[in-house]
Design a protein around this motif. Structure first.
Motif, mmCIF file in Angstrom:
data_model
loop_
_atom_site.group_PDB
_atom_site.id
_atom_site.type_symbol
_atom_site.label_atom_id
_atom_site.label_comp_id
_atom_site.label_asym_id
_atom_site.label_seq_id
_atom_site.Cartn_x
_atom_site.Cartn_y
_atom_site.Cartn_z
ATOM 1 N N LEU A 246 17.993 -55.183 20.386
ATOM 2 C CA LEU A 246 17.029 -54.433 21.190
ATOM 3 C C LEU A 246 17.327 -54.529 22.672
ATOM 4 C CD1 LEU A 246 14.380 -52.799 21.396
ATOM 5 C CD2 LEU A 246 13.158 -54.975 21.441
ATOM 6 N N GLY A 247 17.872 -55.670 23.106
ATOM 7 C CA GLY A 247 18.091 -55.861 24.531
ATOM 8 C C GLY A 247 16.801 -56.208 25.256
ATOM 9 N N ALA A 248 16.895 -56.267 26.580
ATOM 10 C CA ALA A 248 15.771 -56.746 27.382
ATOM 11 C C ALA A 248 15.081 -55.660 28.201
ATOM 12 C CB ALA A 248 16.253 -57.847 28.330
ATOM 13 N N THR A 249 15.618 -54.453 28.232
ATOM 14 C CA THR A 249 15.087 -53.406 29.102
ATOM 15 C C THR A 249 14.846 -52.125 28.314
ATOM 16 O OG1 THR A 249 17.252 -52.471 29.689
ATOM 17 C CG2 THR A 249 16.473 -54.366 30.987
ATOM 18 N N PRO A 250 14.043 -51.204 28.863
ATOM 19 C CA PRO A 250 13.877 -49.896 28.215
ATOM 20 C C PRO A 250 15.197 -49.165 28.023
ATOM 21 C CG PRO A 250 12.154 -50.228 29.844
ATOM 22 C CD PRO A 250 13.111 -51.371 30.012
ATOM 23 N N ALA A 251 16.120 -49.313 28.971
ATOM 24 C CA ALA A 251 17.417 -48.661 28.828
ATOM 25 C C ALA A 251 18.193 -49.223 27.643
ATOM 26 C CB ALA A 251 18.231 -48.822 30.114
ATOM 27 N N ASP A 252 18.089 -50.543 27.424
ATOM 28 C CA ASP A 252 18.735 -51.161 26.265
ATOM 29 C C ASP A 252 18.149 -50.609 24.971
ATOM 30 O OD1 ASP A 252 20.298 -52.792 27.890
ATOM 31 O OD2 ASP A 252 18.853 -54.440 27.841
ATOM 32 N N ALA A 253 16.818 -50.492 24.924
ATOM 33 C CA ALA A 253 16.158 -49.968 23.729
ATOM 34 C C ALA A 253 16.568 -48.526 23.470
ATOM 35 C CB ALA A 253 14.645 -50.077 23.881
ATOM 36 N N GLN A 254 16.640 -47.744 24.517
ATOM 37 C CA GLN A 254 17.045 -46.341 24.366
ATOM 38 C C GLN A 254 18.472 -46.239 23.832
ATOM 39 O OE1 GLN A 254 16.501 -44.008 27.888
ATOM 40 N NE2 GLN A 254 17.326 -42.147 26.980
ATOM 41 N N ARG A 255 19.347 -47.098 24.334
ATOM 42 C CA ARG A 255 20.730 -47.083 23.877
ATOM 43 C C ARG A 255 20.815 -47.457 22.389
ATOM 44 N NH1 ARG A 255 22.638 -48.995 28.022
ATOM 45 N NH2 ARG A 255 22.220 -51.196 27.620
ATOM 46 N N ALA A 256 20.045 -48.461 21.978
ATOM 47 C CA ALA A 256 20.043 -48.865 20.573
ATOM 48 C C ALA A 256 19.548 -47.731 19.682
ATOM 49 C CB ALA A 256 19.178 -50.111 20.386
ATOM 50 N N VAL A 257 18.486 -47.068 20.113
ATOM 51 C CA VAL A 257 17.937 -45.950 19.336
ATOM 52 C C VAL A 257 18.950 -44.813 19.238
ATOM 53 C CG1 VAL A 257 16.202 -44.111 19.373
ATOM 54 C CG2 VAL A 257 15.521 -46.487 19.749
ATOM 55 N N GLU A 258 19.612 -44.505 20.335
ATOM 56 C CA GLU A 258 20.612 -43.433 20.314
ATOM 57 C C GLU A 258 21.746 -43.750 19.350
ATOM 58 O OE1 GLU A 258 21.720 -43.089 24.389
ATOM 59 O OE2 GLU A 258 19.969 -41.863 24.932
ATOM 60 N N GLU A 259 22.185 -45.000 19.344
ATOM 61 C CA GLU A 259 23.269 -45.389 18.440
ATOM 62 C C GLU A 259 22.825 -45.312 16.979
ATOM 63 O OE1 GLU A 259 24.560 -49.217 19.710
ATOM 64 O OE2 GLU A 259 25.508 -48.476 21.543
ATOM 65 N N LEU A 260 21.587 -45.696 16.709
ATOM 66 C CA LEU A 260 21.095 -45.637 15.341
ATOM 67 C C LEU A 260 20.925 -44.194 14.872
ATOM 68 C CD1 LEU A 260 18.453 -48.522 15.328
ATOM 69 C CD2 LEU A 260 20.689 -48.504 14.217
ATOM 70 N N THR A 261 20.395 -43.338 15.724
ATOM 71 C CA THR A 261 20.224 -41.947 15.317
ATOM 72 C C THR A 261 21.567 -41.259 15.145
ATOM 73 O OG1 THR A 261 19.895 -41.337 17.656
ATOM 74 C CG2 THR A 261 17.929 -41.717 16.330
ATOM 75 N N GLN A 262 22.523 -41.598 15.983
ATOM 76 C CA GLN A 262 23.862 -41.039 15.814
ATOM 77 C C GLN A 262 24.504 -41.513 14.514
ATOM 78 O OE1 GLN A 262 25.951 -42.098 19.406
ATOM 79 N NE2 GLN A 262 24.719 -40.734 20.687
ATOM 80 N N ALA A 263 24.141 -42.717 14.085
ATOM 81 C CA ALA A 263 24.651 -43.239 12.812
ATOM 82 C C ALA A 263 23.962 -42.600 11.608
ATOM 83 C CB ALA A 263 24.490 -44.751 12.761
ATOM 84 N N GLY A 264 22.876 -41.850 11.853
ATOM 85 C CA GLY A 264 22.191 -41.154 10.771
ATOM 86 C C GLY A 264 21.227 -41.998 9.977
ATOM 87 N N VAL A 265 20.603 -43.006 10.610
ATOM 88 C CA VAL A 265 19.664 -43.840 9.857
ATOM 89 C C VAL A 265 18.413 -43.048 9.507
ATOM 90 C CG1 VAL A 265 20.528 -45.942 10.978
ATOM 91 C CG2 VAL A 265 18.507 -44.791 11.911
#
Length: 377
Positions: free
Chosen positions: A79-98
């Protein structure tokens, strides 16, 4: 070769879109991808890690059972420590097709994750978050845990009714403010209603404040019958050690957030006699839970904790909802209507807002370095 007719093309495209977890333009069925995103690199890493392990065992069990879903993969992100970290994690997961993501484990982390996931339409199932700030909203968040109101009331009853401890001081962390504020408020309200009193509340930030000073302030309070620590396992272990040096006989309770194996490892002799809630029955002798425990211990070289059970139940609920839902039904609707789902120890059933309808707590005491059922609980 003649090109397919336009109707056939559309049929093939629709089949790809409806296949769970597949990216656009697919040509063959692929694995169902389930995400996991949590605080894997901060002071809640122990809870996040065990929740990930529990989710992983649920995925492995689904793959061994086979069935209509086909192969399932767990895609893990920090998840990371910042909103930007969370956004990056979400983008990577959606790109992976979860199809959905398990996480996060703290209430403040879950809110940060939800803020990032909502614009991308990513559905979340938190195994442990419990703040009332996350309760009662028709959003993309489902929660396995009960609420701070449920647990605050249980602790108040334990103090006032079971142990006669009516003058209580509270130490509250600033690192998970949504959870800590909500928990302290609900506990205070419940204890007051039972004829007790929170005589003082001391806030602390373990990354910037001196816990020595916090312990000194708590130990010097006159007439206090017990201390309740609202914090994670690391903070609860350290603060308990410091309190024992000044008031060795003072009863200490810690919030359910601290109920991981790390509390035993870091607290040592100082946490003997500490009471707390665990959101599962670690002494369950049923065949299913015994198999889970044995497999968990063999694979991860440790005993499962409440995060492990929550992670397993969260992943199981998502996978069961995928199996049970009608072809065109949204996963969110399936989670709300196709339960209860088969949790390890308790059924998992969500209301229309994605809140678990019931999660029974279990009070335990630390004795000889182990969690044992609390007397009279």
């Amino acid at each position: 070769m003649a090109l397919p007719r336009i109707d056939e093309r559309r049929r093939q495209a629709l089949a790809c879109l409806l296949a769970a977890g597949l990216p656009l333009g697919c040509s063959a069925p692929g694995p169902v991808r389930l995400g996991f995103v949590a605080e894997l690199n901060d002071t809640s890493s122990d809870l996040a890690r065990t929740a990930r392990n529990g989710a992983l065992l649920a995925v492995q069990a689904a793959n061994e059972a086979g069935g209509a879903l086909g192969p399932v993969e767990l895609v893990v992100r920090d998840l990371g420590a910042t909103p930007a970290d969370a956004q990056r994690a979400v983008e990577e997961l959606t790109q992976a097709g979860v199809v959905a993501a398990i996480g996060a484990v703290t209430s403040v982390g879950t809110q940060r994750l939800l803020d990032a996931a909502t614009p991308r339409g990513l559905l979340l199932v938190s195994p442990t978050a419990s703040s009332l700030d996350l309760h009662g909203h028709d959003d993309l968040l489902f929660r396995i845990n009960g609420t701070t109101r449920d647990n605050g009331l249980a602790y108040a009853r334990r103090c006032a009714e079971k142990r006669g401890l009516r003058r209580v001081a509270v130490a509250r962390t600033a690192r998970n403010k949504s959870f800590a504020d909500s928990w302290a408020r609900e506990f205070t309200t419940a204890l007051t209603g039972l004829g007790g009193q929170v005589v003082q509340q001391v806030d602390f930030d373990s990354l910037s404040d001196s816990l020595v000073e916090v312990a000194r302030q708590l130990a010097q309070l006159a007439g206090v019958q017990a201390i309740v620590i609202i914090g994670n396992a690391v903070d609860a272990a350290r603060l308990t050690q410091l309190l024992r040096k000044q008031r060795a006989d003072l009863p200490i309770l810690v919030s359910e957030w601290a109920a991981s194996e790390q509390l035993l490892e870091l607290g040592g002799q100082a946490v003997e006699g500490v009471e707390l809630i665990q959101l599962y029955d670690r002494h369950d002798q049923s065949a299913r839970f015994t198999r889970f425990t044995q497999r968990y211990e063999k694979q991860f070289r440790e005993m499962p904790g409440f995060g492990s059970v929550g992670g397993h139940d969260a992943a199981t609920a998502v996978l069961d909802a995928l199996r049970r839902k009608a072809h065109a039904m949204a996963l969110k609707d399936a989670l709300r209507t196709q339960g209860p789902f088969d949790g390890l120890q308790q059924p998992v059933a969500f209301d229309v807002n994605g809140d678990n309808l019931q999660r029974k707590p279990f009070f335990v005491t630390i004795q000889t370095g182990k969690f044992v059922p609390a007397v009279g609980a």
